[in-house]
Design an enzyme around this catalytic site. Structure first.
Site, PDB file in Angstrom:
ATOM      1  N   GLY A  71       0.815  -1.214   0.000  1.00  0.00           N
ATOM      2  CA  GLY A  71       0.000   0.000   0.000  1.00  0.00           C
ATOM      3  C   GLY A  71       0.845   1.260   0.000  1.00  0.00           C
ATOM      4  CG  ASN A 151      -5.413   3.768   9.126  1.00  0.00           C
ATOM      5  OD1 ASN A 151      -5.741   4.743   8.453  1.00  0.00           O
ATOM      6  ND2 ASN A 151      -4.444   3.811  10.005  1.00  0.00           N
ATOM      7  CD  GLN A 179      -7.109  -0.731   7.087  1.00  0.00           C
ATOM      8  OE1 GLN A 179      -7.891  -1.658   7.278  1.00  0.00           O
ATOM      9  NE2 GLN A 179      -5.872  -0.767   7.553  1.00  0.00           N
ATOM     10  CG  HIS A 201      -0.119  -6.470   4.822  1.00  0.00           C
ATOM     11  ND1 HIS A 201      -0.252  -6.079   6.130  1.00  0.00           N
ATOM     12  CD2 HIS A 201       0.219  -5.361   4.128  1.00  0.00           C
ATOM     13  CE1 HIS A 201       0.016  -4.781   6.233  1.00  0.00           C
ATOM     14  NE2 HIS A 201       0.295  -4.326   5.026  1.00  0.00           N
ATOM     15  CB  THR A 237      12.191  -9.388 -12.546  1.00  0.00           C
ATOM     16  OG1 THR A 237      13.243  -9.018 -13.444  1.00  0.00           O
ATOM     17  CG2 THR A 237      11.594 -10.718 -12.954  1.00  0.00           C
ATOM     18  CB  CYS A 322       4.493   5.794  24.355  1.00  0.00           C
ATOM     19  SG  CYS A 322       5.267   6.428  25.818  1.00  0.00           S
TER      20      CYS A 322
HETATM   21  C1  PLP Z   1      -5.022   3.148   5.010  1.00  0.00           C
HETATM   22  C2  PLP Z   1      -3.684   2.534   4.796  1.00  0.00           C
HETATM   23  N1  PLP Z   1      -2.931   2.935   3.767  1.00  0.00           N
HETATM   24  C3  PLP Z   1      -1.726   2.404   3.506  1.00  0.00           C
HETATM   25  C4  PLP Z   1      -1.202   1.418   4.311  1.00  0.00           C
HETATM   26  C5  PLP Z   1       0.184   0.905   4.024  1.00  0.00           C
HETATM   27  O1  PLP Z   1       0.154  -0.349   3.420  1.00  0.00           O
HETATM   28  P1  PLP Z   1       1.482  -1.280   3.409  1.00  0.00           P
HETATM   29  O2  PLP Z   1       1.693  -1.704   4.829  1.00  0.00           O
HETATM   30  O3  PLP Z   1       1.118  -2.422   2.513  1.00  0.00           O
HETATM   31  O4  PLP Z   1       2.589  -0.483   2.877  1.00  0.00           O
HETATM   32  C6  PLP Z   1      -1.948   0.953   5.393  1.00  0.00           C
HETATM   33  C7  PLP Z   1      -1.407  -0.091   6.289  1.00  0.00           C
HETATM   34  O5  PLP Z   1      -1.522  -0.020   7.500  1.00  0.00           O
HETATM   35  C8  PLP Z   1      -3.228   1.515   5.644  1.00  0.00           C
HETATM   36  O6  PLP Z   1      -3.984   1.131   6.664  1.00  0.00           O
END
Ligand code: PLP
Length: 375
Positions: A71, A151, A179, A201, A237, A322
């Site tokens: 992402g 998220n 998300q 993931h 690749t 924190c």
């Molecule tokens: C809203 C959002 N964007 C982007 C990401 C980043 O994705 P990646 O961990 O695959 O780089 C996350 C991952 O926590 C996410 O929640």
């Protein structure tokens, strides 16, 4: 200790069907998909299939899917790729105050290169007002990037309306769907998107693979220059192994019926918390426009991190972090105007396909015991 995983917004386990789809690549299709001889044919075929599985979920053409490492890379490619291509036309990018760091930090980087960034405010539920977007667009605006769903609190943004506003003014529209993918509909034509980012993931594929949807009419400057992989948009690749995983995962999450079961469980969780804690528990995020798996709640006048530390075997996330010995509210909760008395007590529980009612009930029981002890 019984382990209960309620952090699916952070990452998901690999689905057994995804793992099974990867096996033939491990021991058979080792060739370079671009080679053009017998050893590459299998790898090229599985890469093509994977691309069409991603395209099927997004409702786009296969050649509009660019595989990335996840992402973050997809977001970086969208923001920097557009900026570097269109910087002669304008330097203004509009985004929101509650984006993931994978949007915020590329924006900060582009600011150092002369971009002007507008961060739209959100209301107490985490939603932006499309009218604010309308007012923020200038003749120098080249890109609007608004996340599909947040998220931390799960709030779903009105991106269809925002994309319409963008197009009325001739501005490109990107959404970070890391998300929302696999949880709510994410068809690019229905949502009128030009660019959309996903991460494997979050949908039961491994880490290290994601994709950026790039509408055919849009030219991007690549971040990685090299040979002409991915239609010249991302050199290197391709990993047939990881692409197959993403493709299979996209196929599996296409049927959103499983998320309805998750929604019912999530709502059961919230009802049980309200029964036990009344007005000592507060929902963070929008009550309706919210991801079906996400429950971000605040235990008033308590510290979320302390509660989590006392829960036995429960994996979830707090809304505070924190920094240099001080507990600080997350930027998302701060942008929502949530005060410290409520925000510090925030915990994000995010459910997934494997979550059971029994697990939710066990967490509710533990929370009841932990919160019976004064904080
Ligand atoms: C809203 C959002 N964007 C982007 C990401 C980043 O994705 P990646 O961990 O695959 O780089 C996350 C991952 O926590 C996410 O929640």
């Amino acid at each position: 200790m019984r382990r209960i995983y309620l952090d699916y917004n952070a990452s998901t386990p690999i689905d057994p069907a995804v793992a099974a789809a990867m096996l033939p690549i491990v021991d058979q299709h080792f060739g370079n998909p671009s080679s053009g001889h017998w050893a590459s044919i299998g790898a090229k075929a599985v890469l093509d299939t994977a691309r069409s599985q991603v395209a099927a979920l997004l409702g786009c053409h296969s050649d509009e899917v660019v595989f990335t490492s996840g992402g973050s890379e997809a977001n970086n490619l969208a923001l920097k790729g557009v900026f570097f291509k269109l910087r002669e036309k304008g330097n203004h990018i509009i985004t929101t105050a509650i984006e993931h760091p994978a949007i915020v930090e590329p924006c900060r980087f582009l600011e150092r290169l002369g971009a002007q960034i507008t961060f739209l405010p959100v209301d107490g539920t985490g939603r932006i007002d499309p009218n604010d977007l309308r007012l923020a667009i200038t003749p120098r605006t080249i890109l609007i990037s608004i996340m599909h769903a947040n998220n931390e609190v799960g709030t779903v943004e009105p991106i269809e309306e925002c994309a319409r506003i963008a197009h009325e003014r001739g501005v490109l529209f990107h959404t970070d769907a890391a998300q929302s993918i696999g949880k709510i509909p994410t068809e690019v034509n229905q949502l009128r998107l030009d660019l959309l980012s996903i991460a494997g993931h979050k949908i039961y594929a491994p880490k290290g693979i994601g994709a950026l949807f790039v509408r055919r009419s849009i030219a991007l400057e690549p971040l990685i220059h090299g040979a002409g992989h991915e239609g010249g948009r991302r050199a290197g690749t391709e990993s047939a192994l990881l692409a197959v995983a993403l493709g299979k995962a996209c196929e599996l999450v296409r049927d959103l019926a499983a998320m309805e079961r998750v929604r019912v469980l999530r709502d059961h969780f919230w009802i049980e918390l309200q029964k036990r804690f009344g007005n000592r528990v507060v929902l963070n995020g929008h009550s309706v426009h919210r991801l079906p798996n996400t429950l971000n709640v605040s235990f008033v006048d308590r510290i979320g991190a302390d509660i989590l530390a006392r829960l036995n075997g429960v994996a979830a996330t707090t809304g505070s972090a924190c920094h240099s010995g001080r507990v600080e509210l997350s930027p998302v909760l701060s942008a929502m105007g949530i005060g410290a008395d409520v925000g510090m007590g925030a915990i994000r529980f995010s459910l997934g396909h494997p979550t059971s009612r029994d697990e939710i009930d066990a967490v509710v029981t533990q929370l009841t015991e932990v919160l019976a002890v004064p904080g």
